[in-house]
Design a protein around this motif. Sequence first.
Motif, short mmCIF file in Angstrom:
data_model
loop_
_atom_site.label_atom_id
_atom_site.label_comp_id
_atom_site.label_asym_id
_atom_site.label_seq_id
_atom_site.Cartn_x
_atom_site.Cartn_y
_atom_site.Cartn_z
N PHE A 243 7.22 8.29 5.44
CA PHE A 243 6.24 9.28 5.90
C PHE A 243 6.30 8.45 7.45
CE2 PHE A 243 2.44 11.10 7.06
CZ PHE A 243 2.19 11.47 6.80
N ALA A 244 6.27 9.25 8.45
CA ALA A 244 5.63 9.50 9.62
C ALA A 244 3.88 9.59 10.24
CB ALA A 244 6.61 8.86 10.20
N TYR A 245 4.49 9.64 10.97
CA TYR A 245 2.74 10.09 12.00
C TYR A 245 2.99 9.76 13.19
CZ TYR A 245 -1.26 11.34 13.90
OH TYR A 245 -2.58 11.72 14.77
N TYR A 246 2.62 10.94 14.23
CA TYR A 246 3.22 11.35 15.73
C TYR A 246 1.89 11.87 16.35
CZ TYR A 246 4.39 8.66 19.51
OH TYR A 246 4.59 8.22 21.04
N ASP A 247 1.47 11.59 17.22
CA ASP A 247 0.15 11.77 17.91
C ASP A 247 1.20 12.04 19.12
OD1 ASP A 247 -1.76 12.72 20.10
OD2 ASP A 247 -3.76 11.80 19.17
N TYR A 248 1.70 13.51 19.85
CA TYR A 248 1.83 12.95 20.55
C TYR A 248 1.63 14.59 21.87
CZ TYR A 248 6.18 14.89 23.88
OH TYR A 248 6.77 14.72 24.90
N ASP A 249 1.18 13.06 22.43
CA ASP A 249 -0.30 14.11 23.40
C ASP A 249 -0.84 14.83 22.77
OD1 ASP A 249 -0.77 13.89 26.04
OD2 ASP A 249 0.23 14.75 26.90
N GLY A 250 -1.63 14.59 21.44
CA GLY A 250 -2.88 16.27 21.54
C GLY A 250 -1.85 16.85 20.30
N ALA B 39 -5.68 15.40 8.31
CA ALA B 39 -5.40 16.25 7.75
C ALA B 39 -4.29 16.76 7.76
CB ALA B 39 -7.04 18.51 8.44
N VAL B 40 -3.75 16.98 9.38
CA VAL B 40 -2.38 17.02 9.42
C VAL B 40 -1.38 15.99 8.06
CG1 VAL B 40 -1.76 15.42 11.53
CG2 VAL B 40 -1.10 17.68 11.10
N ILE B 41 -1.86 15.28 8.34
CA ILE B 41 -1.47 13.96 6.80
C ILE B 41 -1.72 14.81 5.99
CG2 ILE B 41 -1.08 11.92 6.02
CD1 ILE B 41 -1.70 10.57 9.25
N ARG B 42 -2.68 15.15 5.12
CA ARG B 42 -2.55 15.46 3.96
C ARG B 42 -1.59 16.56 3.25
NH1 ARG B 42 -8.27 14.26 4.73
NH2 ARG B 42 -8.95 11.95 3.22
N LEU B 43 -1.98 17.46 4.86
CA LEU B 43 -1.52 18.97 4.22
C LEU B 43 0.63 18.23 4.73
CD1 LEU B 43 -0.70 22.17 4.94
CD2 LEU B 43 -0.47 21.38 7.64
N GLY C 113 5.14 16.82 -1.59
CA GLY C 113 4.88 16.63 -2.85
C GLY C 113 4.81 14.99 -3.13
N TRP C 114 4.10 14.60 -2.41
CA TRP C 114 4.48 13.13 -2.45
C TRP C 114 4.04 12.69 -2.99
CZ3 TRP C 114 6.43 10.18 1.79
CH2 TRP C 114 5.72 8.50 1.79
N LYS D 84 0.83 -0.95 0.33
CA LYS D 84 0.29 0.31 0.13
C LYS D 84 0.78 1.08 0.24
CE LYS D 84 -4.01 -2.57 0.66
NZ LYS D 84 -5.07 -2.71 0.11
N ASP D 85 0.38 2.70 -0.30
CA ASP D 85 0.81 3.80 0.26
C ASP D 85 1.05 4.06 1.56
OD1 ASP D 85 1.74 6.24 -0.86
OD2 ASP D 85 0.02 6.56 0.14
N PRO D 86 2.44 4.52 2.29
CA PRO D 86 1.72 4.76 3.41
C PRO D 86 1.22 6.14 3.65
CG PRO D 86 4.32 4.22 2.62
CD PRO D 86 3.47 4.94 1.27
N VAL D 87 0.85 7.15 3.59
CA VAL D 87 0.20 7.59 3.81
C VAL D 87 -1.29 7.70 3.31
CG1 VAL D 87 -0.96 9.88 2.47
CG2 VAL D 87 1.60 9.90 2.82
N GLN D 88 -2.02 7.44 2.09
CA GLN D 88 -2.95 6.49 2.41
C GLN D 88 -3.13 4.45 3.48
OE1 GLN D 88 -5.21 7.64 0.01
NE2 GLN D 88 -6.80 6.72 1.42
N TYR D 89 -2.82 4.45 3.43
CA TYR D 89 -2.31 3.45 4.92
C TYR D 89 -2.69 3.90 6.32
CZ TYR D 89 -1.80 -0.92 6.63
OH TYR D 89 -1.60 -2.65 7.12
N ARG D 90 -2.31 5.20 6.41
CA ARG D 90 -2.71 5.46 7.45
C ARG D 90 -4.16 6.76 7.35
NH1 ARG D 90 2.84 5.60 6.71
NH2 ARG D 90 4.21 4.70 8.87
N LEU D 91 -3.89 7.11 6.39
CA LEU D 91 -5.55 7.59 6.10
C LEU D 91 -6.46 6.96 6.28
CD1 LEU D 91 -4.69 10.29 3.59
CD2 LEU D 91 -5.63 10.90 6.45
#
Lengths: 731, 158
Positions: free
Chosen positions: A586-593, A563-567, A573-574, A545-552
């Motif tokens: 790509f990585a995403y992290y929720d740091y305590d909000g 929204a922040v992932i898409r931003l 230019g992903w 899969k695609d790392p961005v779409q998979y997370r979304l």
Amino acid sequence: MSKQTISRRQFVAVAGATGAALALGFDTLEALTAKVAPGRPAPGGWTPNLWLTVEPDGTVTIVSAKSEMGQGVWTAMPMIVAEELDADWSTVRVVRTPTNGKYRTGTGGSTSTRTSFTPLRQAGATARAMLVAAAAARWGVPAAQCTTEPGVVVHAASNRRATYGELAALAAQQPVPAGEVPLKDPSRFRIVGRSTPRLDIPDKVHARPMFGIDVRVPNMLVASVARCPVFGGSLRSVDDAKARAVTGVRQVVKLDAIERSLPARVAVLADDTWAAMKGRDALVVSWDPGPSGSYSTAAANAGYHGRVNDDGAAGLTASQGTVRAAGAGETLVEAIYEYPLLAHAPMEPMNCTADVRTDGIEIWAPSQSPDSIRTEVAQRFRVSPDAVTVHCTFLGGGFGRRSQTDFAIEAVELSKAAGRPVQVIWSREEDIRNGFYRVDGIQRMRAVLDAGGRIVSWEDRAVGPSLEAYAFPQRDNGEGGGRGGMGGRHFDAARPPQYDIPNYRVDMVFVPSPVPIWFWRSVANSQDGYCNEAFLDECVRAAGKDPVQYRLDMLGGNRRAQAVIRLAADKAGWGSPLPKGHGRGFAYYDYDGTLVAQVVEAQVGADGKVKVSRVVCGFDCGQLVNPDTVVAQVEGAIGWALSAALYGEITVVNGAVQQSNFTDYKVVRMNEMPKVEVHLVENHEAPTGVGEPGVPAFAPALLAAIHDATGKRIRRLPIGEQLKDRAAASE
Amino acid sequence: MPSYVLTVNGTRHTVSADADSPLLWVLRDKLDLTGTKFGCGVGACAACSVHIDGDLHRSCQWTIADAAGHEISTVEGLPNTELGRRIQQAWIAEQVPQCGYCQPGQLMAAAALLTATPHPTDSDIDDGMSDNICRCATYPRIRKAIHRAAANGAGEAK
């Protein structure tokens, strides 16, 4: 940390308080102070509460209770007060009061704005209401007919105006409003949310004395300290004859170890720093290594692998549903991720100045936790907390290290021994070898993907020492770990997955260690972001899969996260082509909000050296206070995380740290720093943290980029030489 | 204890110190010029950078005996030159410092770079500024500030 609120009773109680005297008692740090601080207004001035003073000339002095270590609180906290006060920002000056128990001064965990935002708004709004009441009383008009412009109360109907300075004395006579004063609608903010030049920067650019190491107290000696290199060791013998022969050396002091604080030591006190250092180097010291004399991180790591694979009982578990093995048509993904001990190495070496007198103890400390210093010094030296005054200077970096109290306790020990003021200055070698470290450990990650590539079962078994149990012994859960649990504000890796995964189990197996461990910029999130997100990239690739779409897809109910992932993906230019040999991760992290998405572009040279060319970061921390500061903090967090990812590693052999200085504890420099593009989300959600949240997503995004560029998976930090022989790197 | 004559920011000082005393500690402890910062003591971080006879050096690696008789400039002397003021203004405009501790060394390195290369490329900045460590990683803003200072000096060539 619990919420801070200011009760009406407190407002009244502090209205006449004089506890906040001159911010610092010596001239050379004049830049820190103001001639008049809250509690000591000039005649006709007014101190409505702990946070501000309005002077007759209109100057508004605002207290910053939080330690300034580069994260911008010196400016951001006063901006919040000034916003609701409707102050003229050009008339605002900032002071730091001595630590007197009236303020919550602890600065760490990216909590300053989060916990102070509402109380500081209330402080400003209440003072404004009383200034309006004063004007209304003077003019004999209803308060409701009065408005404010910056620094001025206005009665438009009669075209009358009065400055805050003119009204200060009268405002002091107004009753404190009952209940909470209404706060501004955030859409009307004119200071908060606008990039504002930081008030500490001119002094920093002019190199004015403002750091702990710049403190000069009359009659002070300087101390340089030989510290037992082995954790838990003791002093066997010392020959100090040569040290005493060094010109300028006044005294040699032996100091015992203090559990969870300081090793066994021999201190040399001298007229100046160089004499102290020469004296220290001239000591002939024999140390008894004690029970940890054979400890090594390599052996500890082997032990962690044993515990991760024995599937024995865990000290702490969080689970949902039932984890399971892969069934027909399903795929098992499994990997072990490893992380080392890390030092903080702030640019200002550890230091503290103390003056123990019969009338009390005065301390000048670059500290993230002056309240802790006050409390612990009072307990240890058996004096009343009211007899301990802590002046918090500016900090030449903190990163968690300066929330410890060891360096201040030691300065007090030595001033007491010398009977005069003492400034202790640590060498860089002491900083690297006798620190408190980001914990080491390993995590075994397992995921089962269904035929469609979705994660249906997730297991994370983490093994390592417990920071929570070390930092908060009272919270030791008897299993070697802490009782704090997982998720949210947590101190121990690991954490439950941040995505919608129906079945998961997260185990933490705690292994005791003699190595002192402590908070390190982003704390357990630095391990969790790395393990969880780096492993998730393996799952994504296994699923095709695609790392961005998979997370979304796994964050269906979380629009802010999406929204922040898409931003970040859009700005980076992903999906667009990259030059040959470059990779994107790509990585995403929720740091305590605080929601953080990062895209890293990197390449690996034929020599195995990693070059990060570009980092794009989407960042949502709720209501922005000083946006340019937020951008700066994210830039800095990425540089910090890059140092750790490429080089950061403290190793222990025979109970002693092997690294010593920036020569062998390398950090990134100008020529290694990537282009960083930070894109902030603007909204009026409750503000969350800024200083740390940029760290955790970086390493996994970098490792994903390296995989994208080379096909190689790195599962052990730092990257170090692992890519040198690219053919040998494991897939 | 021998005594030495040091010229710092144009002022002559007579200082008593052991011959092996690092210039860094002489500046900080004997002359109370605390702008020059101690970071590593081994010449690895450049927080202690000063100019000696116009060249960039690490004051922790110079003894007072070596430094005596030379023209020493420290960060406190930066505002004495048009270039120094221009660099400081650029540093403020770009909001460079975070904790600020390494910035005296960064400023002195930038002054040396812009003296030798008034309009540096990014590659020149990498070459001229990579001895200096900043744990806050203010590097992107240092880069911008150097470009800004260079642009603001265009045509002046004083």
